[in-house]
Motif scaffolding. Structure first.
Motif, PDB file in Angstrom:
ATOM      1  N   MET A  25      68.605  43.316  41.660  1.00 46.95           N
ATOM      2  CA  MET A  25      68.130  42.178  40.896  1.00 46.95           C
ATOM      3  C   MET A  25      67.121  41.298  41.651  1.00 46.95           C
ATOM      4  N   PRO A  26      67.329  40.961  42.941  1.00 48.98           N
ATOM      5  CA  PRO A  26      66.321  40.149  43.642  1.00 48.98           C
ATOM      6  C   PRO A  26      64.932  40.777  43.622  1.00 48.98           C
ATOM      7  N   LEU A  27      64.868  42.108  43.807  1.00 48.54           N
ATOM      8  CA  LEU A  27      63.583  42.803  43.766  1.00 48.54           C
ATOM      9  C   LEU A  27      62.964  42.711  42.368  1.00 48.54           C
ATOM     10  N   MET A  28      63.766  42.931  41.341  1.00 50.99           N
ATOM     11  CA  MET A  28      63.261  42.897  39.969  1.00 50.99           C
ATOM     12  C   MET A  28      62.815  41.494  39.569  1.00 50.99           C
ATOM     13  N   LEU A  29      63.538  40.487  40.054  1.00 49.82           N
ATOM     14  CA  LEU A  29      63.151  39.103  39.772  1.00 49.82           C
ATOM     15  C   LEU A  29      61.824  38.776  40.448  1.00 49.82           C
ATOM     16  N   GLY A  30      61.657  39.221  41.694  1.00 51.21           N
ATOM     17  CA  GLY A  30      60.403  38.985  42.402  1.00 51.21           C
ATOM     18  C   GLY A  30      59.223  39.652  41.717  1.00 51.21           C
ATOM     19  N   VAL A  31      59.412  40.875  41.258  1.00 48.87           N
ATOM     20  CA  VAL A  31      58.341  41.608  40.572  1.00 48.87           C
ATOM     21  C   VAL A  31      57.997  40.922  39.246  1.00 48.87           C
ATOM     22  N   THR A  32      59.014  40.495  38.508  1.00 49.57           N
ATOM     23  CA  THR A  32      58.789  39.817  37.226  1.00 49.57           C
ATOM     24  C   THR A  32      58.015  38.521  37.428  1.00 49.57           C
ATOM     25  N   PHE A  33      58.410  37.753  38.451  1.00 43.71           N
ATOM     26  CA  PHE A  33      57.714  36.515  38.802  1.00 43.71           C
ATOM     27  C   PHE A  33      56.250  36.809  39.134  1.00 43.71           C
ATOM     28  N   THR A  34      56.020  37.865  39.900  1.00 48.03           N
ATOM     29  CA  THR A  34      54.665  38.229  40.317  1.00 48.03           C
ATOM     30  C   THR A  34      53.797  38.607  39.116  1.00 48.03           C
ATOM     31  N   VAL A  35      54.363  39.343  38.156  1.00 52.71           N
ATOM     32  CA  VAL A  35      53.595  39.741  36.965  1.00 52.71           C
ATOM     33  C   VAL A  35      53.099  38.505  36.212  1.00 52.71           C
ATOM     34  N   GLY A  36      53.978  37.526  36.013  1.00 59.48           N
ATOM     35  CA  GLY A  36      53.560  36.300  35.342  1.00 59.48           C
ATOM     36  C   GLY A  36      52.473  35.578  36.111  1.00 59.48           C
ATOM     37  N   MET A  37      52.621  35.504  37.428  1.00 56.31           N
ATOM     38  CA  MET A  37      51.644  34.818  38.272  1.00 56.31           C
ATOM     39  C   MET A  37      50.303  35.550  38.282  1.00 56.31           C
ATOM     40  N   VAL A  38      50.325  36.877  38.310  1.00 57.72           N
ATOM     41  CA  VAL A  38      49.086  37.667  38.302  1.00 57.72           C
ATOM     42  C   VAL A  38      48.288  37.394  37.024  1.00 57.72           C
ATOM     43  N   ILE A  39      48.978  37.294  35.900  1.00 53.61           N
ATOM     44  CA  ILE A  39      48.298  37.031  34.629  1.00 53.61           C
ATOM     45  C   ILE A  39      47.550  35.707  34.685  1.00 53.61           C
ATOM     46  N   THR A  40      48.230  34.650  35.138  1.00 54.17           N
ATOM     47  CA  THR A  40      47.607  33.328  35.171  1.00 54.17           C
ATOM     48  C   THR A  40      46.490  33.246  36.203  1.00 54.17           C
ATOM     49  N   ASP A  41      46.726  33.752  37.406  1.00 57.79           N
ATOM     50  CA  ASP A  41      45.718  33.650  38.460  1.00 57.79           C
ATOM     51  C   ASP A  41      44.495  34.518  38.175  1.00 57.79           C
ATOM     52  N   THR A  42      44.708  35.674  37.543  1.00 58.73           N
ATOM     53  CA  THR A  42      43.570  36.496  37.141  1.00 58.73           C
ATOM     54  C   THR A  42      42.738  35.773  36.091  1.00 58.73           C
ATOM     55  N   LEU A  43      43.420  35.143  35.144  1.00 57.47           N
ATOM     56  CA  LEU A  43      42.731  34.377  34.114  1.00 57.47           C
ATOM     57  C   LEU A  43      41.908  33.257  34.742  1.00 57.47           C
ATOM     58  N   ASP A  44      42.439  32.646  35.774  1.00 59.98           N
ATOM     59  CA  ASP A  44      41.735  31.578  36.482  1.00 59.98           C
ATOM     60  C   ASP A  44      40.415  32.076  37.057  1.00 59.98           C
ATOM     61  N   SER A  45      40.458  33.176  37.814  1.00 52.74           N
ATOM     62  CA  SER A  45      39.220  33.675  38.434  1.00 52.74           C
ATOM     63  C   SER A  45      38.239  34.195  37.384  1.00 52.74           C
ATOM     64  N   VAL A  46      38.749  34.741  36.293  1.00 49.79           N
ATOM     65  CA  VAL A  46      37.858  35.209  35.221  1.00 49.79           C
ATOM     66  C   VAL A  46      37.160  34.022  34.557  1.00 49.79           C
ATOM     67  N   ILE A  47      37.881  32.911  34.361  1.00 55.52           N
ATOM     68  CA  ILE A  47      37.262  31.704  33.797  1.00 55.52           C
ATOM     69  C   ILE A  47      36.119  31.227  34.676  1.00 55.52           C
ATOM     70  N   ILE A  48      36.366  31.134  35.990  1.00 56.19           N
ATOM     71  CA  ILE A  48      35.324  30.685  36.917  1.00 56.19           C
ATOM     72  C   ILE A  48      34.150  31.649  36.908  1.00 56.19           C
ATOM     73  N   TYR A  49      34.454  32.947  36.926  1.00 55.14           N
ATOM     74  CA  TYR A  49      33.405  33.975  36.943  1.00 55.14           C
ATOM     75  C   TYR A  49      32.522  33.886  35.692  1.00 55.14           C
ATOM     76  N   ARG A  50      33.155  33.756  34.533  1.00 52.34           N
ATOM     77  CA  ARG A  50      32.402  33.679  33.275  1.00 52.34           C
ATOM     78  C   ARG A  50      31.558  32.406  33.214  1.00 52.34           C
ATOM     79  N   SER A  51      32.099  31.319  33.741  1.00 52.20           N
ATOM     80  CA  SER A  51      31.333  30.070  33.713  1.00 52.20           C
ATOM     81  C   SER A  51      30.098  30.177  34.605  1.00 52.20           C
ATOM     82  N   LEU A  52      30.231  30.884  35.731  1.00 52.30           N
ATOM     83  CA  LEU A  52      29.101  31.055  36.636  1.00 52.30           C
ATOM     84  C   LEU A  52      28.027  31.956  36.031  1.00 52.30           C
ATOM     85  N   LYS A  53      28.433  32.863  35.141  1.00 49.62           N
ATOM     86  CA  LYS A  53      27.470  33.732  34.472  1.00 49.62           C
ATOM     87  C   LYS A  53      26.752  33.005  33.338  1.00 49.62           C
TER      88      LYS A  53
END
Length: 265
Positions: free
Chosen positions: A164-192
């Motif tokens: 369970m600790p491993l699965m919880l860490g992976v689940t947490f990471t998936v949510g964080m990856v979605i938000t942080d990727t969206l962040d860099s894509v927003i900045i990238y698109r604005s610069l374009k």
């Protein structure tokens, strides 16, 4: 709490953690640096950063899950983490509002500021190497100064399941990856887009960081003294992510509008 409810909670915590003010500031700076270097990976800076961050969070969760079978963490563990989070968030909010108010060079986009990012040497903060960006994300995770991150560790400590600790860490990471990727894509698109759009996005991101830092910081301070007023964390995470997603859609629309105006000019 059932397993599916637990995973939903941890996933929402990951979404919320990806909107941590230090994350937004660090990813903003790295994305802009890579854009100016014409690096094709600029839009994926948030992905690399969050993978490194999630790797450390998951690793610590697994270690805590093992150690907790032999050792009970003291009650003040959560209290110390809460106060570290409050102090860090209010510091970030104050730092950025001060910089926003004194920002005079309107010819350049505003550069949001974090606290933990200042610990990173400039040679690392200005890098195009994806492995170094992963490393930066991992180093910032070691600060352990956010309630969402320590909440995952607390859940890992309180669970007797071997995996369970491993699965919880992976689940947490998936949510964080979605938000942080969206962040860099927003900045990238604005610069374009146009220079005006880029400046507007950087200014908006600066005020968004102030709003998130002060909002979450004062919320944590309030519920520390009034715990009965605490909101469901999964709904808070989803609400913050929804606002961020709407911001992304607006930037995308603004970029397309810039293209249409250039074509008709």
């Amino acid at each position: 709490m059932g397993e599916w409810s637990l995973f939903a909670l941890v996933f929402a915590l990951g979404l919320k953690h990806g909107l941590d003010a230090d994350h937004l500031a660090c990813i903003d700076g790295l994305t802009r640096y890579n854009w100016h270097k014409r690096n094709a990976r600029a839009r994926w800076v948030g992905t690399f950063f969050s993978l490194g961050h999630g790797l450390v969070v998951t690793g610590v969760a697994v270690i805590i899950g093992v150690v907790s079978q032999m050792f009970t963490f003291p009650d003040y563990f959560d209290e110390v983490a809460t106060w570290m989070s409050i102090i860090t968030l209010l510091t970030i909010g104050t730092l950025n509002i001060f910089n926003l108010l004194k920002w005079t060079n309107k010819q350049k986009p505003f550069q949001p500021q974090g606290v933990k990012g200042k610990w990173i040497p400039r040679s690392l903060r200005e890098t195009s190497n994806p492995f170094l960006i992963v490393l930066i994300g991992g180093v910032l995770a070691l600060a352990a100064d956010t309630v969402s991150q320590t909440s995952v560790w607390a859940l890992a400590a309180g669970n007797n399941s071997e995996w369970m600790p491993l699965m919880l860490g992976v689940t947490f990471t998936v949510g964080m990856v979605i938000t942080d990727t969206l962040d860099s894509v927003i900045i990238y698109r604005s610069l374009k887009g146009s220079d005006q759009t880029s400046k507007w996005v950087s200014l908006t991101m600066g005020w968004l960081i102030v709003l998130l830092a002060y909002g979450i910081g004062f919320y944590e301070l309030f519920i520390y003294f009034k715990p009965q007023a605490e909101l469901e964390l999964e709904w808070l995470g989803v609400a913050l992510f929804t606002v961020f997603l709407l911001f992304f859609l607006f930037i995308d629309w603004q970029k397309k509008d810039d293209v249409r105006r250039d074509e008709t000019a």
